[in-house]
Design an enzyme around this catalytic site. Structure first.
Site, mmCIF file in Angstrom:
data_model
loop_
_atom_site.group_PDB
_atom_site.id
_atom_site.type_symbol
_atom_site.label_atom_id
_atom_site.label_comp_id
_atom_site.label_asym_id
_atom_site.label_seq_id
_atom_site.Cartn_x
_atom_site.Cartn_y
_atom_site.Cartn_z
ATOM 1 N N LYS A 141 24.907 40.505 42.765
ATOM 2 C CA LYS A 141 24.637 41.437 41.653
ATOM 3 C C LYS A 141 24.482 40.561 40.411
ATOM 4 C CE LYS A 141 25.922 43.565 38.444
ATOM 5 N NZ LYS A 141 25.347 43.336 37.094
ATOM 6 N N GLU A 155 36.290 33.495 38.480
ATOM 7 C CA GLU A 155 36.030 32.452 37.475
ATOM 8 C C GLU A 155 35.858 33.166 36.148
ATOM 9 O OE1 GLU A 155 36.403 29.585 38.485
ATOM 10 O OE2 GLU A 155 35.894 29.612 40.606
ATOM 11 N N CYS A 178 31.639 29.025 29.649
ATOM 12 C CA CYS A 178 33.057 29.320 29.915
ATOM 13 C C CYS A 178 33.927 28.113 29.579
ATOM 14 C CB CYS A 178 33.234 29.719 31.365
ATOM 15 S SG CYS A 178 32.498 28.552 32.492
ATOM 16 N N GLU A 190 38.603 33.908 23.347
ATOM 17 C CA GLU A 190 37.314 33.306 23.690
ATOM 18 C C GLU A 190 36.210 33.947 22.854
ATOM 19 O OE1 GLU A 190 35.565 34.181 27.519
ATOM 20 O OE2 GLU A 190 35.029 32.079 27.706
#
Ligand code: NAD
Length: 499
Positions: free
Chosen positions: A191, A266, A300, A397
């Site tokens: 996906k 992750e 990331c 983040e």
């Protein structure tokens, strides 16, 4: 580099429907979504979103391809050939993939050409090499009722793997999930991100030519909350391999808990880059700049907490500000552009709110901080100094080109600051003292530590983190382990051993 008008023509060659059961399916396509170019804010493509029937069709077909079909009967040698062939097909189309990524994501093509595409090809080739080497062990075991035993282990594919990817590097991160899973003999249902699905659809168009039988690999474009949720809830999925935000990771973990299905998560990061006083400061400034500004900071492992020894603080900050000033923000299709646009308007708002919070909390804005007055989702490369590790800009983040610089006075303080985070994905150290580098590397709470270079990528190395950064590892041998179940077999022998 191709011209923008030429690049936009390329989009028309990419299929825009779900791909499963060995074919494209637009028949059920009541629902569609638009893919927007982050630079022009124009519609690039309209893609058919996979609905419940597609998700069920793809997962069921993948299941039967494994249990009763050609894919389940394909041995490791053949899987290795197919993966190598797929790597070749991608490599031959590097320019097309890189161009589509620039359109889809707004990133400069040189980054896709130098990093994403070579890494993608490398990952497929690397796992092609593992495909026929997934071995078990022979283990000496005790006698059973006086009879000798023979025990060994085998590694078998986990089954149907749902792979869910984020928009920041969908081709490379997709490869990190698809390649180990296919090498291990799993069937993969991907996906891709709704903001950037084009290269995943292009990949699907190569799968048959690479020799994979129907059902080995499927792509279901769609929105996360609909197609993604349907996929992770589907009971026919044995494992969910997810890269994205911790918020969605939590939903994946909850869905996987039903039936205790496997996951690899992750998630995000707030990675420290520690610059010691003995570092090569020019080199470090260049590396730290890449670490926070590459891919518009939408990485990331972005080194967004920049911890600098007070003895060299002023000098280093000046060098780093030069790095930010040298960034050329612009259209990826313009000569000389080194930073593109953020993915969408929502994300620009989010990053802008973080910048405002840095100012509110009293950090000093050194450079950037604004949205340029032009079309597109741009944010200037931004650096804050005189920040503390407790500020929101140091804790959360941002996923944009915003670096927070914090001073430290001792090695102990540097380690404590680096580890004082809810995340634990990556860390970078800049020092010329080899012993310090290795001792500090061991003390870092991170899944990956880089010394004197930001985040070297290699599919041979395990990748992943812990705490809010997720769980499990992909890549390296860990990637094979993560896609196989280990089975122990014991045979009780009726033939007596000699006394
Ligand atoms: P996101 O969590 O919003 O979306 C990631 C993917 O999950 C997309 O494909 C999305 O459609 C899908 N999704 C969303 N809701 C879902 C649901 N309910 N069920 C199933 N799927 C769903 O993340 P994003 O905004 O695309 O990516 C940014 C995040 O990804 C950042 O936090 C970043 O740090 C993280 N990231 C991590 C790594 C890593 O290797 N650790 C790499 C890249 C990005």
């Amino acid at each position: 580099m191709v011209a923008r008008s030429e690049a936009e023509q390329l989009v028309r060659t990419v299929p825009t429907e779900p791909y499963y059961a060995g074919g494209w399916d637009s028949s059920r396509g009541a629902d569609t979504f638009d893919v927007i170019d982050p630079v022009t804010e124009r519609r690039l493509a309209t893609v058919v979103a996979a609905g419940a029937a597609d998700v069920d069709g793809a997962v069921s077909f993948a299941r039967s391809a494994l249990d009763d079909g050609a894919w389940g009967r394909t041995d490791g040698t053949a899987r290795g050939y197919m993966l190598n062939r797929l790597a070749d097909l991608i490599e031959e189309r590097t320019e097309v993939f890189a161009t589509l990524e620039s359109l889809d994501i707004g990133k400069p093509g040189f980054e896709s050409r130098a990093i994403d595409l070579p890494q993608t090809v490398h990952a497929f080739r690397y796992f092609a090499g593992w495909a026929d080497k997934v071995e078990g062990r022979s283990i000496p075991t005790s006698a059973y009722m006086g009879r000798p035993t023979h025990s060994y282990t085998v590694r078998e594919p986990v089954g149907v793997v749902a792979a869910i990817t984020p928009w920041n590097s969908p081709t490379m991160i997709g490869a990190w999930k698809i390649a180990p899973a296919l090498a291990a003999g799993c069937a993969v249902v991907l996906k891709p991100p709704e903001d950037a699905p084009l290269t995943s659809l292009l990949l699907a168009s190569l799968i048959e030519e690479a020799g994979f039988p129907a059902g080995a690999f499927s792509v279901l474009p769609g929105r996360g909350a609909v197609t993604g949720q349907l996929l992770i809830d589907h009971p026919g999925v044995d494992k969910i391999s997810f890269t994205g935000s911790p918020e969605t990771g939590y939903k994946v973990a909850l869905a996987a808990a039903k039936g205790f299905r496997r996951t690899t998560l992750e998630l995000g990061g707030k990675s420290p880059q520690i610059v010691y006083a003995d570092a090569d400061l020019d080199e470090a400034a260049r590396g730290v700049g890449i670490g926070i500004f590459a891919n518009q900071g939408e990485v990331c492992a972005a080194g967004s907490r920049i911890l600098v020894a007070r003895a060299v603080y002023d000098e280093f900050v000046e060098l780093l500000v030069d790095q930010a000033r040298n960034v050329k923000l612009g259209d990826p299709f313009d000569e000389g552009t080194t930073m593109g646009a953020l993915i969408n308007e929502r994300h620009v708002d989010r990053v802008s709110r973080y910048i405002a919070s840095g100012l509110d909390d009293g950090a000093r804005l050194l450079v950037g901080g604004h949205r340029p007055e032009r079309k597109g989702y741009f944010i200037e490369p931004t650096l804050f100094a005189e920040a503390s590790n407790s500020m929101t800009i140091a804790r959360q983040e941002i996923f944009g080109p915003v670096g927070t610089i914090i001073a430290f006075d001792s090695d102990e303080e540097a380690v404590a600051l680096a580890n004082d985070s809810d995340y634990a994905l990556a860390a970078t150290l800049w020092t010329c003292d080899v012993s310090r580098a290795h001792v500090v590397a061991r003390r870092m709470k991170a899944g990956a530590v880089a010394i004197n270079g930001w985040s070297p990528l290699d599919p041979r190395l395990p990748w992943g983190g812990f705490k809010l950064s997720g769980q499990g590892r992909e890549l390296g041998w860990s990637g094979i382990e993560a896609n196989t179940e280990e089975k122990a077999v014991t045979a009780v022998l009726s033939y007596p051993l000699p006394r």
